[in-house]
Design a protein around this motif. Structure first.
Motif, PDB file in Angstrom:
ATOM      1  N   ASN B 243      10.642   2.211  35.314  1.00  0.00           N
ATOM      2  CA  ASN B 243      10.876   0.783  35.530  1.00  0.00           C
ATOM      3  C   ASN B 243      10.169   0.309  36.806  1.00  0.00           C
ATOM      4  N   PRO B 244       9.335  -0.707  36.697  1.00  0.00           N
ATOM      5  CA  PRO B 244       8.635  -1.185  37.910  1.00  0.00           C
ATOM      6  C   PRO B 244       9.598  -1.628  39.008  1.00  0.00           C
ATOM      7  N   ILE B 245      10.771  -2.154  38.598  1.00  0.00           N
ATOM      8  CA  ILE B 245      11.750  -2.598  39.598  1.00  0.00           C
ATOM      9  C   ILE B 245      12.190  -1.397  40.452  1.00  0.00           C
ATOM     10  N   THR B 246      12.386  -0.227  39.798  1.00  0.00           N
ATOM     11  CA  THR B 246      12.742   0.990  40.534  1.00  0.00           C
ATOM     12  C   THR B 246      11.651   1.339  41.544  1.00  0.00           C
ATOM     13  N   LYS B 247      10.418   1.264  41.090  1.00  0.00           N
ATOM     14  CA  LYS B 247       9.319   1.635  41.989  1.00  0.00           C
ATOM     15  C   LYS B 247       9.284   0.718  43.214  1.00  0.00           C
ATOM     16  N   VAL B 248       9.451  -0.577  42.958  1.00  0.00           N
ATOM     17  CA  VAL B 248       9.371  -1.529  44.072  1.00  0.00           C
ATOM     18  C   VAL B 248      10.594  -1.370  44.986  1.00  0.00           C
ATOM     19  N   ALA B 249      11.789  -1.188  44.383  1.00  0.00           N
ATOM     20  CA  ALA B 249      12.996  -0.991  45.196  1.00  0.00           C
ATOM     21  C   ALA B 249      12.863   0.284  46.028  1.00  0.00           C
ATOM     22  N   ASP B 250      12.351   1.369  45.409  1.00  0.00           N
ATOM     23  CA  ASP B 250      12.175   2.629  46.141  1.00  0.00           C
ATOM     24  C   ASP B 250      11.168   2.470  47.270  1.00  0.00           C
ATOM     25  N   ALA B 251      10.105   1.711  46.991  1.00  0.00           N
ATOM     26  CA  ALA B 251       9.088   1.492  48.018  1.00  0.00           C
ATOM     27  C   ALA B 251       9.681   0.717  49.190  1.00  0.00           C
TER      28      ALA B 251
END
Lengths: 335, 293
Positions: B243-251
């Protein structure tokens, strides 16, 4: 050079033919009316000319500029006021106009000056700093029209400018439109209202099912209907078909039948008076009672009805279609 | 008889010259009428101002883009937060974990307004008016997304301030802190273009709203925004991982909190998503806008 030149314009949406090959040549400096029932293709023509829509085939030019190949040039010389007032509800009247002015690339000062001029001219200056959502329908239309004039367009498109307006606002808008023409703007106006076309337009094209079915000045159109119109009312609604048959035989033309009013109309090309006599005799023989029988000058309504087979829309009865008002001055004496 | 050109030849020559002059004049007119880069910027600013005025004057929009995200922070911090085992978190406490994630949630939810706004403008005919003006063809969408950018920057700063009041702290230095906010803002900017496309394509504002919500809601919740994904069932973990949202939140979290959280890999993933979304949806939305109906 024509202000608007259209050649063999065609447009299809899926299975629906919106334009089936339209040709128009509209001279500069006049009000030209596109008249036709709903769905006739009037709006499609305007949208193509305003560079909002691409035709499937054909050519369209505005003051010699090609709408397909030079849309940037066309957009600089046209103004468009739509059927639905395209103004921003949240902004004030002044903000709306200034925004459009800036998007025409006027300087901030020039946009402000023209905005004030237009607000004054269209009697909106008192409401200038109120949000448009507080405006009445007539005020919104005036603002929409003002927005289309910020660039002082050479050619103005008005797509059903008075649809849905009350009679007073409609009259006000007609005055404004007449003023614009005096200043030399070429105006293409679409309408379903014959009265509007009659009052404003020098020339007309009647459009139905995507094709021009008649074109000319309003007088030409009326004259083409024949010299006069034979009109009668049948007392007994059940005998309308009989009456229509009689008229068809005597007048040698198919009459238009208005069931609600029990009215028959037919073009009376010549020998009008003798036609009245012969029709009256034929009715008498057949025992059909008529409450009114006579000759009159054709109106645009007759032209429209004759051409499209449909009743035009009346400003007064748009809320309750099918409930046509009694025409004024109709005699009630038995013949 | 002279050896000079005949009358006919002279006429032809002069006609040809006139035609060439007319064509050249037409070309220069067209050149002048074309809206260049600076004109596109100017027009975009005018359009952005309009949408920002909408935000300021419509309480509904203002509440949804500012008070709602703050309520989410309070809700998760005080209502759900107590039930979350801090030992399962990669951070010292829940508010530190939550805040970077909720920045992404707030801006993503806010982006759905773009779809609604554009589709409303289509319905009322405002877009038709814009398209009939000699303005830049990209300015309506560029202006709309520019106004989203301004709003998102404001929302992100507001929420960071609220976070600070609740005990959140950037722990990785000023540059990483700025990076946290930037990555969230850039992602939300790319999202604006997706929702602009949805708004141009959907039939009516309500459809646009429903379509946006139905997609946005599960994507935001099936991510690492609110809780670490390793508590999810394994199938959902797989979904959340991609999920792109996960990637952005993790970043954002990696940049904000630093060790022991990784930041480089999530940031590269997030950047890839941002660039990928923009590369597809900016041209797609512009194409849809130009094409009209």
């Amino acid at each position: 050079m024509d202000a608007i030149h259209i050649q063999d314009l065609e447009k299809t949406y899926g299975d629906t033919v919106a334009l089936a090959g339209i040709d128009l040549a509209i001279p500069e400096g006049i009000v030209y009316g596109l008249l036709g029932p709903n769905g006739a293709g009037k709006t499609t023509v305007v949208r193509i000319l305003a560079t909002l829509l691409k035709p499937d085939s054909g050519r369209a030019e505005v003051l010699g500029f090609d709408v397909l190949r030079e849309p940037e040039l066309v957009r600089r010389i046209i103004g468009l006021a739509g059927q639905f007032a395209a103004v921003d509800e949240i902004l004030t009247g002044r903000e709306n106009l200034e925004m459009v002015g800036r998007l025409y690339h006027l300087s901030a000062g020039e946009a402000r000056r023209r905005t004030v001029d237009l607000l004054e001219r269209f009697d909106l200056i008192a409401a200038a700093d109120r949000a448009v959502k507080t405006y009445s329908g007539g005020m919104r239309r005036r603002l929409d029209l003002a927005a289309s004039l910020l660039n002082r367009p050479a050619v103005l498109f008005l797509d059903e400018p008075t649809t849905g307006l009350d009679p007073r606002s409609r009259l006000g808008l007609w005055d404004i439109i007449n003023d614009l023409v005096r200043e030399g703007t070429t105006l293409l106006l679409t309408t379903q209202y014959l009265e509007e076309a009659d009052r404003l337009c020098q020339r007309l094209a009647v459009i139905d099912e995507g094709a021009v079915i008649e074109e000319g000045t309003t007088d030409e159109l009326k004259t083409r209907m024949g010299g006069s119109v034979l009109e009668m009312r049948v007392a007994d609604g059940d005998r309308l078909a009989d009456a229509a048959g009689i008229v068809e035989r005597v007048a040698r033309s198919t009459p238009q039948v208005d069931r609600e009013l029990g009215r028959l109309t037919a073009p009376a090309e010549r020998d009008g008076v003798s036609l009245v006599v012969r029709t009256a005799e034929a009715f008498d023989e057949a025992g059909v009672d008529v409450t009114d029988l006579g000759l009159r000058r054709p109106t645009l309504d007759d032209v429209f009805l004759n051409l499209t087979g449909r009743k035009p829309m009346q400003p007064e009865d748009e809320e309750t279609p099918g409930d046509a008002p009694e025409p004024a001055g109709v005699g009630e004496g038995r013949s | 008889m002279s050896d000079g050109p005949t009358y006919a030849e002279t006429c032809r020559g002069s006609l040809a010259r006139q035609a060439a002059e007319a064509a050249a004049e037409r070309r220069s007119l067209l050149e002048e009428a074309r809206c260049g880069i600076s004109c596109a910027f100017g027009d975009s600013r005018v359009v952005a101002k309009r949408y920002l005025l909408h935000y300021l004057r419509q309480p509904r929009l203002l509440v949804f883009s500012t008070i709602q995200p703050v309520m989410f922070v309070l809700l998760f911090r005080y209502v759900f937060g107590g039930a979350i085992d801090a030992r399962a978190l990669p951070s010292a406490d829940y508010v530190s974990f939550l805040l970077p994630g909720i920045l992404v949630q707030a801006t993503t939810f806010g982006a759905t307004n773009t779809a609604v706004g554009i589709s409303e403008d289509l319905r009322t005919g405002v877009i038709d008016r814009f398209r009939s003006l000699p303005m830049s063809r990209v300015a309506v969408l560029a202006g709309r997304t520019l106004s989203d950018l301004v709003r998102n920057t404001f929302v992100v700063l507001l929420m960071t301030a609220v976070g600070y009041a609740l005990g959140f702290r950037f722990q990785n230095g000023i540059i990483a802190a700025v990076g946290t906010l930037l990555i969230v803002i850039m992602f939300s900017y790319a999202l604006s273009w997706i929702y602009a496309f949805v708004g141009l394509t959907a039939k009516g504002a309500e459809t646009a709203q429903t379509a946006s919500f139905v997609v946005t809601f599960p994507i935001v919740f099936a991510s690492s925004v609110f809780v670490p994904v390793d508590t999810f069932p394994s199938w959902l973990q797989t979904v959340a991982e991609y999920n792109p949202i996960t990637k952005v939140a993790d970043a954002a979290r990696g940049l904000a909190l630093g060790d022991p959280l990784p930041w480089l890999q999530p940031v590269l993933w997030a950047m890839a998503w941002i660039v990928g979304i923009a590369a597809i949806f900016v041209p797609l939305a512009l194409w849809r806008f130009r094409r009209g109906d």
